[in-house]
Enzyme design. Structure first.
Site, PDB file in Angstrom:
ATOM      1  N   ALA A  94     -11.576   2.849   4.251  1.00  0.00           N
ATOM      2  CA  ALA A  94     -10.598   2.013   3.512  1.00  0.00           C
ATOM      3  C   ALA A  94      -9.706   2.820   2.593  1.00  0.00           C
ATOM      4  O   ALA A  94      -9.742   3.864   2.400  1.00  0.00           O
ATOM      5  CB  ALA A  94     -11.385   0.974   2.677  1.00  0.00           C
ATOM      6  N   HIS A  95      -8.878   1.957   1.960  1.00  0.00           N
ATOM      7  CA  HIS A  95      -7.942   2.564   1.074  1.00  0.00           C
ATOM      8  C   HIS A  95      -8.465   3.264  -0.127  1.00  0.00           C
ATOM      9  O   HIS A  95      -9.685   2.829  -0.639  1.00  0.00           O
ATOM     10  CB  HIS A  95      -6.688   1.790   0.870  1.00  0.00           C
ATOM     11  CG  HIS A  95      -7.255   0.429   0.048  1.00  0.00           C
ATOM     12  ND1 HIS A  95      -6.104  -0.684  -0.284  1.00  0.00           N
ATOM     13  CD2 HIS A  95      -8.425  -0.054  -0.055  1.00  0.00           C
ATOM     14  CE1 HIS A  95      -6.999  -1.580  -0.733  1.00  0.00           C
ATOM     15  NE2 HIS A  95      -8.121  -1.549  -1.004  1.00  0.00           N
ATOM     16  N   ASN A  96      -8.013   4.544  -0.765  1.00  0.00           N
ATOM     17  CA  ASN A  96      -8.616   5.200  -1.751  1.00  0.00           C
ATOM     18  C   ASN A  96      -9.669   5.814  -1.731  1.00  0.00           C
ATOM     19  O   ASN A  96     -10.181   6.150  -2.944  1.00  0.00           O
ATOM     20  CB  ASN A  96      -8.178   4.418  -2.979  1.00  0.00           C
ATOM     21  CG  ASN A  96      -6.942   3.911  -3.248  1.00  0.00           C
ATOM     22  OD1 ASN A  96      -6.424   2.843  -2.652  1.00  0.00           O
ATOM     23  ND2 ASN A  96      -6.106   4.801  -3.775  1.00  0.00           N
ATOM     24  N   CYS A 144      -4.335   3.987   4.447  1.00  0.00           N
ATOM     25  CA  CYS A 144      -3.545   4.795   3.169  1.00  0.00           C
ATOM     26  C   CYS A 144      -3.957   4.067   2.085  1.00  0.00           C
ATOM     27  O   CYS A 144      -4.827   3.075   1.957  1.00  0.00           O
ATOM     28  CB  CYS A 144      -2.043   4.643   3.554  1.00  0.00           C
ATOM     29  SG  CYS A 144      -1.229   2.805   3.182  1.00  0.00           S
ATOM     30  N   GLN A 187       0.743  -1.026   0.033  1.00  0.00           N
ATOM     31  CA  GLN A 187      -0.067  -0.030   0.044  1.00  0.00           C
ATOM     32  C   GLN A 187       0.668   1.252   0.046  1.00  0.00           C
ATOM     33  O   GLN A 187       1.370   1.570   1.114  1.00  0.00           O
ATOM     34  CB  GLN A 187      -0.831  -0.034   1.107  1.00  0.00           C
ATOM     35  CG  GLN A 187      -1.688  -1.301   1.219  1.00  0.00           C
ATOM     36  CD  GLN A 187      -2.802  -1.400   0.058  1.00  0.00           C
ATOM     37  OE1 GLN A 187      -3.782  -0.453   0.316  1.00  0.00           O
ATOM     38  NE2 GLN A 187      -2.752  -2.463  -0.850  1.00  0.00           N
TER      39      GLN A 187
END
Lengths: 330, 330, 330
Positions: free
Chosen positions: A225-227, A204, A184
């Protein structure tokens, strides 16, 4: 946080929120209280035009009201357009900050490469990792972890227990059906005037960044969560989960306990009621819900059985309609 | 985590993942990026055979592809069977570890009786209690608590804020209907190659142990109750709750926000979609769901009312069918 | 927590829980175990009158039973009215406390103005803020944050990662639709004999206090919002969210993953099954549920579509009934 024994005259308070004062400008109040229990040394507010009964019985020293509502009130009052907002500003003046106003608590663990504005406050046992950036007047309460490269803007508040920038949940299966972690490589970017509740986690990004835009309010125990991208001035209540790459618009409100699926998009101005499951994009502003209401469990079991048979029941209704039509044609 | 300015030649990368290289072996790339934004100094991957459009426009210096997909691409590429997996391995080479590779951070609180492999890393403000065991190459990020007798295997990653081994929720009522805690005497055993996301909690067993088998992936903010057993290579997404003594099989996937009831068993290969309520054992592999989809709230209210009446409606349909049958018999 | 090698004679154990002993009073047992796996040096209990099979095969050195169930058992036993409760008391004697019994861990961060009873235990990296009060025999495990003015009674256990007294989620919109924080001036009051699981969060009140009454049991990862009131001896399972100003009665049981809406009231003795959405007050004791049961996803999709059409289907059934009535009238 304590309601400290500071004192203000009504004249001072009127000036603070640019209100018109009705009553003795030298009256002193020393704390805030709800309308029902406020005493003569206390300030309160009321903005529910549908129920003015509390105004008839309150003992408050002064009440913040709209001009319209003040017509029903004989005591001292501060007249403003938005009583709740004026109360928020005044109440702030009564608050004794629970932490030192600025500086880094000696127990915090801060990387040399982190850049922290000198007006920021970093609480006990906070971890600020390599290359983090923290802006002006930002308050990081005790026991928060910022992973490397997290950027936090100005006037941000992060409550205790938050973890910002841990690895997103990216995994790839190999030919043995064993998982491998997808590194990540993105960061978390938190813009100005964001508040984040206790024990909330923001991962991240996988390759690009996870972004929380200006003025966003996040309650406790939220998982982002990511993004994910959350638009400016959106409010998210407690225990919400937002899955990877979801994009939430500006000025949205997400009710507590809801889950937003990954890779979907909510346009600006969407309201989601509590505990809703949002699995597809929402393109029109408005209020959305899912789930079933509560029932006594015995009756609920029957509805649940019928829910499983719904498609079959719909077909039987269709069949009945056909039979009735034919019968009518006879 | 940072995408650091390390550089690799395509020849080096091809060797790293045993790929066939198409293009100049001396071309250098220095970071990873998504296919849509990657530039000439960057590496990307693509594995979606249904949508090859990004391959026509990408500026990436090199793209990891399958042999089949490479037919549609004219630029430099690394040919492999599983592009995502190869990308995961290469991306790892670009990552600068956010923490020291090994050793115990001086701020950590580690019991004398704990056994920690010298290749493990223990972050700031981590608590490792009596008789814990931590294996090789395991990384415990900042602010994790391991209660006594927790066993953590090799190559495990535990993210910040996790609490492993706290008392399970075991309570007994006395004759006054007051609760007494049932002592929780078991431990938590985490096998090799498990990853655990931020703020996840895993309770110790009541009498026997709570066990997380090899290769399991746990996301953030998951709650795992006492005596749960999670089979090898199962992945659990964020905000899932698994109640006491539930047994989850191998190679399962549990969607975010789902809850698994206590004392039930999911066989190997079960997939549960997000926010599902699983209240009985599942004996066949397959995909399972519960809940209702999102609706505009005004329409949803009507469906909720009808859901409460479903059993009655089913009986009325049955009655209509009888009436129609009789009518046809006439 | 460890099942330590302490030893007790059956005579000692019988005395501890005021039980009638059947068997050799000098027999020694040194740990506790489940009925199915207990060996001759171990103690167990059984209270499931519907399934006495385990009593026929157990190898336990002694079993705690009711007088009634003991008729089916030939081995050594301790006869009591409530075997689980007696077992809880005995098991406690086998537990080696995971922490020092009392005192403040040197790494804890405790405000000078906090009042902590000398019999309390404060673990590593705990933050006790200004004007907090902590009662007798209370145990605060590692990495807990108590915000200013939190009051914790006697015999309370708070597990690792909890955050008590962070700001409630109170926000006011201004004329630009930007959020302003409503200062949270109340405190959190936790009465005697409460237990709180890992990573649970309890927000301070807005103007008045958030109150957790005596004997309440809270599991892990629960979110309790500002001004919530939880009645005595209520048990709340993991991952529950309780929104602002909700009032939960005495002796309630709230199943894991449920959400309780704000400003509603549950009377005494309400049981809510797991993952329920409670959006209106409940005035009668009893068991309540919401949601739909799990289904194979393919079939579930069909039910979900029909759920959206439920109101229309109900109207069609009504129409059919009218048509049938008319037809019968012909």
């Amino acid at each position: 946080m304590p309601n400290t024994p500071k004192s203000f005259t009504l004249k001072e308070l009127a000036k603070l929120v640019d209100a018109q004062l009705v009553g003795d400008p030298d009256t002193v109040v020393s704390s805030c209280a709800p309308i029902a229990t406020a005493q003569s040394h206390q300030l309160s507010f009321w903005d529910n035009a549908k129920s003015i009964a509390p105004l008839n019985t309150t003992q408050a020293g002064v009440v913040i009201l709209t001009r319209e509502m003040a017509k029903s009130y004989r005591g001292a009052c501060l007249l403003v357009i938005n009583p709740a907002l004026a109360f928020a500003k005044i109440a702030k003046a009564f608050v004794l900050s629970p932490v030192e106003d600025r500086g880094i608590h000696p127990s915090a663990c801060v990387a040399d490469s982190a850049k922290i504005d000198e007006s920021a406050y970093i609480g006990p046992f906070v971890v600020v990792s390599e290359e983090c950036v923290i802006g002006k007047n930002t308050v990081i309460h005790a026991r928060v972890t910022l992973y490397p490269q997290t950027e936090v803007g100005d006037d941000v508040v992060i409550h205790s227990g938050c973890v910002i920038g841990a690895d997103g949940f990216g995994n790839v299966l190999d030919e043995m059906n064993h998982w491998h972690a997808m590194p990540q490589l993105g960061a978390v970017i938190i813009k100005n005037k964001v508040t984040i509740g206790a024990n909330t986690t923001i991962d991240c990004g996988a390759l690009e960044d996870t972004i929380i835009e200006e003025g966003v309010r996040l309650d406790n125990q939220i998982q982002i969560a990511h993004n994910v991208h959350i638009g400016a001035h959106t409010a998210v209540a407690g225990c919400v989960g937002i899955a990877g790459s979801a994009k939430i618009g500006r000025h949205c409100m997400i009710g507590g306990g809801s889950c937003i699926a990954g890779h979907i998009e909510l346009t600006d101005g969407v309201v989601v009621t509590g505990m809703s499951m949002i699995t597809s994009s929402i393109k029109s502003p408005g209020v959305y819900s899912s789930g079933t209401g509560q029932m006594p469990t015995r009756a609920w079991h029957k509805s649940v059985v019928r829910f499983r048979q719904l498609d079959e029941m719909a077909k039987r209704v269709k069949q009945l309609e056909r039979a009735t039509d034919e019968s009518n044609d006879d």
